[in-house]
Design a protein around this motif. Structure first.
Motif, PDB file in Angstrom:
ATOM      1  N   ASP A 114       0.974  -1.304  -0.030  1.00 26.49           N
ATOM      2  CA  ASP A 114      -0.080  -0.029   0.046  1.00 26.49           C
ATOM      3  C   ASP A 114       0.891   1.202   0.078  1.00 26.49           C
ATOM      4  OD1 ASP A 114       1.077  -0.272   2.460  1.00 26.49           O
ATOM      5  OD2 ASP A 114      -0.851  -0.492   3.480  1.00 26.49           O
ATOM      6  N   ASN A 115       1.975   1.037  -0.374  1.00 27.27           N
ATOM      7  CA  ASN A 115       3.238   2.153  -0.510  1.00 27.27           C
ATOM      8  C   ASN A 115       3.147   3.024   1.096  1.00 27.27           C
ATOM      9  OD1 ASN A 115       3.626   1.889  -3.048  1.00 27.27           O
ATOM     10  ND2 ASN A 115       1.826   3.291  -3.515  1.00 27.27           N
ATOM     11  N   THR A 116       2.811   2.429   2.284  1.00 23.47           N
ATOM     12  CA  THR A 116       3.065   2.817   3.433  1.00 23.47           C
ATOM     13  C   THR A 116       4.150   2.473   3.762  1.00 23.47           C
ATOM     14  OG1 THR A 116       1.603   1.154   4.352  1.00 23.47           O
ATOM     15  CG2 THR A 116       0.375   3.019   3.635  1.00 23.47           C
ATOM     16  N   CYS A 117       4.831   2.870   5.175  1.00 27.47           N
ATOM     17  CA  CYS A 117       5.955   2.338   5.717  1.00 27.47           C
ATOM     18  C   CYS A 117       5.687   0.989   6.596  1.00 27.47           C
ATOM     19  CB  CYS A 117       6.477   3.508   6.805  1.00 27.47           C
ATOM     20  SG  CYS A 117       6.746   5.041   5.927  1.00 27.47           S
ATOM     21  N   PHE A 118       6.828   0.402   6.833  1.00 26.43           N
ATOM     22  CA  PHE A 118       6.722  -0.905   7.471  1.00 26.43           C
ATOM     23  C   PHE A 118       6.511  -0.540   9.028  1.00 26.43           C
ATOM     24  CE2 PHE A 118       9.456  -2.656   3.830  1.00 26.43           C
ATOM     25  CZ  PHE A 118       8.314  -3.740   3.741  1.00 26.43           C
ATOM     26  N   GLU A 119       5.820  -1.375   9.665  1.00 28.47           N
ATOM     27  CA  GLU A 119       5.548  -0.880  11.105  1.00 28.47           C
ATOM     28  C   GLU A 119       6.636  -1.851  12.193  1.00 28.47           C
ATOM     29  OE1 GLU A 119       1.485  -1.984  11.312  1.00 28.47           O
ATOM     30  OE2 GLU A 119       0.849  -0.443  10.032  1.00 28.47           O
ATOM     31  N   PRO A 120       6.762  -1.457  13.198  1.00 35.06           N
ATOM     32  CA  PRO A 120       7.344  -2.206  14.432  1.00 35.06           C
ATOM     33  C   PRO A 120       7.126  -3.812  14.221  1.00 35.06           C
ATOM     34  CG  PRO A 120       7.012  -0.231  15.179  1.00 35.06           C
ATOM     35  CD  PRO A 120       6.184  -0.133  13.935  1.00 35.06           C
ATOM     36  N   GLY A 121       5.799  -4.124  14.243  1.00 37.61           N
ATOM     37  CA  GLY A 121       5.200  -5.370  14.153  1.00 37.61           C
ATOM     38  C   GLY A 121       5.897  -6.354  12.704  1.00 37.61           C
ATOM     39  N   ASP A 122       6.151  -5.394  11.767  1.00 35.87           N
ATOM     40  CA  ASP A 122       6.855  -6.177  10.599  1.00 35.87           C
ATOM     41  C   ASP A 122       8.148  -6.459  10.843  1.00 35.87           C
ATOM     42  OD1 ASP A 122       4.137  -5.742   9.087  1.00 35.87           O
ATOM     43  OD2 ASP A 122       4.820  -3.702   8.478  1.00 35.87           O
ATOM     44  N   LEU A 123       8.955  -5.638  11.450  1.00 37.47           N
ATOM     45  CA  LEU A 123      10.282  -5.970  11.818  1.00 37.47           C
ATOM     46  C   LEU A 123      10.495  -6.904  12.797  1.00 37.47           C
ATOM     47  CD1 LEU A 123      13.301  -4.904  11.603  1.00 37.47           C
ATOM     48  CD2 LEU A 123      12.516  -3.487  13.747  1.00 37.47           C
ATOM     49  N   GLU A 124       9.332  -7.083  13.596  1.00 43.74           N
ATOM     50  CA  GLU A 124       9.384  -8.203  14.719  1.00 43.74           C
ATOM     51  C   GLU A 124       9.231  -9.363  14.013  1.00 43.74           C
ATOM     52  OE1 GLU A 124       6.899  -9.712  18.911  1.00 43.74           O
ATOM     53  OE2 GLU A 124       6.561  -7.560  17.864  1.00 43.74           O
ATOM     54  N   LEU A 125       8.451  -9.498  13.008  1.00 45.34           N
ATOM     55  CA  LEU A 125       8.144 -10.869  12.354  1.00 45.34           C
ATOM     56  C   LEU A 125       9.264 -11.121  11.390  1.00 45.34           C
ATOM     57  CD1 LEU A 125       6.456 -13.251  11.272  1.00 45.34           C
ATOM     58  CD2 LEU A 125       5.501 -11.483   9.564  1.00 45.34           C
ATOM     59  N   LEU A 126       9.781 -10.282  10.606  1.00 43.32           N
ATOM     60  CA  LEU A 126      11.222 -10.503   9.922  1.00 43.32           C
ATOM     61  C   LEU A 126      12.289 -11.052  10.747  1.00 43.32           C
ATOM     62  CD1 LEU A 126      11.712 -10.473   6.959  1.00 43.32           C
ATOM     63  CD2 LEU A 126      12.874  -8.405   7.208  1.00 43.32           C
ATOM     64  N   MET A 127      12.526 -10.360  11.947  1.00 35.94           N
ATOM     65  CA  MET A 127      13.499 -10.575  12.996  1.00 35.94           C
ATOM     66  C   MET A 127      13.128 -12.235  13.559  1.00 35.94           C
ATOM     67  SD  MET A 127      14.172  -7.056  15.171  1.00 35.94           S
ATOM     68  CE  MET A 127      15.209  -7.944  16.215  1.00 35.94           C
ATOM     69  N   ASP A 128      11.834 -12.466  14.055  1.00 34.02           N
ATOM     70  CA  ASP A 128      11.777 -13.797  14.295  1.00 34.02           C
ATOM     71  C   ASP A 128      11.984 -14.880  13.081  1.00 34.02           C
ATOM     72  OD1 ASP A 128      10.774 -13.066  16.776  1.00 34.02           O
ATOM     73  OD2 ASP A 128       8.696 -13.048  16.346  1.00 34.02           O
ATOM     74  N   TYR A 129      11.428 -14.478  11.974  1.00 30.96           N
ATOM     75  CA  TYR A 129      11.952 -15.351  10.944  1.00 30.96           C
ATOM     76  C   TYR A 129      13.462 -15.689  10.897  1.00 30.96           C
ATOM     77  CZ  TYR A 129      12.129 -16.674   6.051  1.00 30.96           C
ATOM     78  OH  TYR A 129      12.436 -17.483   4.783  1.00 30.96           O
ATOM     79  N   SER A 130      14.023 -14.426  10.806  1.00 31.83           N
ATOM     80  CA  SER A 130      15.749 -14.672  10.577  1.00 31.83           C
ATOM     81  C   SER A 130      16.132 -15.639  11.865  1.00 31.83           C
ATOM     82  CB  SER A 130      16.138 -13.316  10.714  1.00 31.83           C
ATOM     83  OG  SER A 130      15.774 -12.747   9.691  1.00 31.83           O
ATOM     84  N   THR A 131      15.603 -15.158  12.937  1.00 30.74           N
ATOM     85  CA  THR A 131      16.077 -16.173  14.136  1.00 30.74           C
ATOM     86  C   THR A 131      15.906 -17.476  13.860  1.00 30.74           C
ATOM     87  OG1 THR A 131      15.738 -14.026  15.691  1.00 30.74           O
ATOM     88  CG2 THR A 131      15.932 -16.352  16.622  1.00 30.74           C
ATOM     89  N   TRP A 132      14.708 -17.842  13.477  1.00 29.37           N
ATOM     90  CA  TRP A 132      14.422 -19.410  13.529  1.00 29.37           C
ATOM     91  C   TRP A 132      15.174 -19.878  12.302  1.00 29.37           C
ATOM     92  CZ3 TRP A 132      12.189 -22.441  16.905  1.00 29.37           C
ATOM     93  CH2 TRP A 132      11.142 -21.945  17.593  1.00 29.37           C
ATOM     94  N   ILE A 133      15.033 -19.219  11.001  1.00 24.16           N
ATOM     95  CA  ILE A 133      15.733 -19.880  10.055  1.00 24.16           C
ATOM     96  C   ILE A 133      17.129 -20.039  10.032  1.00 24.16           C
ATOM     97  CG2 ILE A 133      13.924 -19.138   8.698  1.00 24.16           C
ATOM     98  CD1 ILE A 133      16.015 -17.562   7.042  1.00 24.16           C
ATOM     99  N   SER A 134      17.771 -19.044  10.973  1.00 24.74           N
ATOM    100  CA  SER A 134      19.476 -19.249  10.783  1.00 24.74           C
ATOM    101  C   SER A 134      20.031 -20.716  10.932  1.00 24.74           C
ATOM    102  CB  SER A 134      19.721 -18.309  11.798  1.00 24.74           C
ATOM    103  OG  SER A 134      19.908 -16.997  11.418  1.00 24.74           O
TER     104      SER A 134
END
Length: 439
Positions: free
Chosen positions: A143-163
């Motif tokens: 939607d051309n809006t900015c990412f939110e802290p919740g999006d950052l949290e999900l991407l961080m969790d994904y990175s932590t789990w997939i490492s």
């Protein structure tokens, strides 16, 4: 259920689904990365994203998965002035809500580079040493809006789990590649071995054929020389014929030795092992050698009365015993003695395949073997300088050594008497029975 709990539950389910995809070994690593990345990007409503892995030196990042297919496998130098480079080097997430307002990246924010002003880059941290080995990037929200802290949290969790899963996948892929490489190498070596065996067999057959063809006309020469001696010769002819006879006999013995070497190769290929009566073999070989011993008035004795059963190939055992007796008779002076014996002992080594160890010996009262030559006498074509008057090419004991190796034993020579005179040639072999064996 609160909205926050509901969001967390959705995030957790999404991560679990991504993990399930990553651990599916039926798909390739690239396919798994691509599918799981798309799931996470959909969860944060991002149009674009990528997973980049560093080389061993940490100087270059390679795109392994991306929504932009044309950049997959492309390499990028690690640069602290780039978003992925900064995340990789700092080992910290880079979260930019508006790149035009960021002091580090605003000068680079051109429309052709980024469609939106909000970006995220999360480092992949190694489980072993807590160092970065890659990054996960996301950009261009739907939607051309900015990412939110919740999006950052999900991407961080994904990175932590997939490492750890990603590291394990890399390791499994490397192991699979190595397995395939070793399998191909094993097949190649097996083929080479078969080719070598075939070539060696053909060579042995050729040697036997050629040497045997030499033997037939040589035997005719020797027969005619003997006939000439019988008919009678002048005094001038006698030394000439005698020299020819000596040379012919020596050449015949050399031919026989080469045939023995060829037969030794056949022994090495034989796997027909069985229980064999050592006493039966010894008695037969003594009977064969008796005329030679009688010609030199040598006493040929079999000291051991009790039989032992050895494990081996019958031709090998006969050949070893025959060569030991023949060697002893050659180096024993007239009116001397040759004694044959064996002893069965219980094995004391864990590496021995069978419980009984048989030591077979043939002893003579010749001049003996000097200490500095006791190892060399079993080398191929080895002859001591004092042996010039004794016929032979030095292959008999060499063959004995090879046979002992095949039987799992060893050969050696020792002094028969403390003063150094006489020799005792020994060889070990095994018995599957240790009945009546000495401790």
């Amino acid at each position: 259920m609160t909205i926050k709990n509901e969001v967390n539950s959705k995030h957790l389910n999404l991560i679990l689904q991504a993990i399930k995809v990553l651990t599916d070994r039926t798909a390739s690593l690239t396919e798994r990365l691509d599918k799981s990345l798309k799931m996470i990007l959909e969860g944060i409503r991002a149009n674009n994203g990528s997973i980049m892995i560093a080389n061993e030196q940490g100087t270059e990042l390679t795109v392994l998965a991306s929504t932009k297919k044309h950049i997959i496998n492309k390499k990028q130098p690690v640069n602290p002035k780039s978003i992925s480079g900064k995340s990789f080097l700092s080992q910290k997430p880079v979260f930019i809500q508006d790149i035009h307002q960021d002091p580090d990246f605003a000068p680079k924010a051109r429309p052709e580079n980024y469609l939106t002003s909000s970006l995220m880059s999360i480092p992949l941290i190694s489980v072993g040493d807590n160092s970065s080995y890659g990054v996960v990037n996301a950009s261009d929200r739907h939607d051309n809006t900015c990412f939110e802290p919740g999006d950052l949290e999900l991407l961080m969790d994904y990175s932590t789990w997939i490492s750890p899963i990603l590291q394990n996948s890399f390791l499994m892929d490397v192991l699979s590649q190595e397995k395939d490489r070793y399998k191909a190498l094993s097949s190649e070596l097996e083929l080479k071995q078969k080719q070598l065996i075939t070539a060696n067999t053909q060579r042995s057959e050729l040697v036997q054929m050629v040497v045997h063809d030499f033997k037939s006309p040589l035997s005719a020469v020797i027969s005619n020389l003997e006939l000439l001696s019988y008919i009678g010769m002048t005094e001038e002819q006698k030394p000439v014929v005698s020299t020819a006879q000596d040379g012919s006999q020596k050449l015949l013995e050399m031919i026989n030795d080469f045939l023995e070497l060829a037969r030794a190769d056949e022994f090495m290929e034989s796997t027909e092992f069985q229980d064999i009566s050592l006493k039966e073999v010894a008695l037969k070989e003594v009977d064969i050698a008796r005329p030679v011993a009688k010609a030199k008035n040598i006493s040929l004795e079999l000291i051991s009365d009790k039989d032992v059963i050895v494990w081996g190939q019958k031709k090998m055992i006969h050949h070893l015993v025959s060569n030991y007796i023949s060697n002893a008779l050659k180096y024993t002076p007239e009116n001397g003695s040759v004694k044959m014996s064996w002893k069965l002992k219980k094995s004391t080594r864990l590496t021995d395949k069978y419980p009984g160890v048989v030591t077979f010996c043939v002893e003579d009262n010749g001049e003996g073997v000097p200490d500095d030559m006791k190892q060399s006498v079993f080398d191929k074509f080895f002859r001591m300088k004092k042996d010039v008057k004794i016929q032979g090419t030095g292959v008999g004991l060499y063959i004995c050594g090879r046979i002992a190796d095949m039987l799992g034993g060893k050969v050696w020579v020792e002094d028969a008497n403390p003063c150094g005179s006489g020799s005792r040639f020994c060889a070990t072999m095994f018995s599957r029975k240790d009945n009546d064996a000495q401790q």
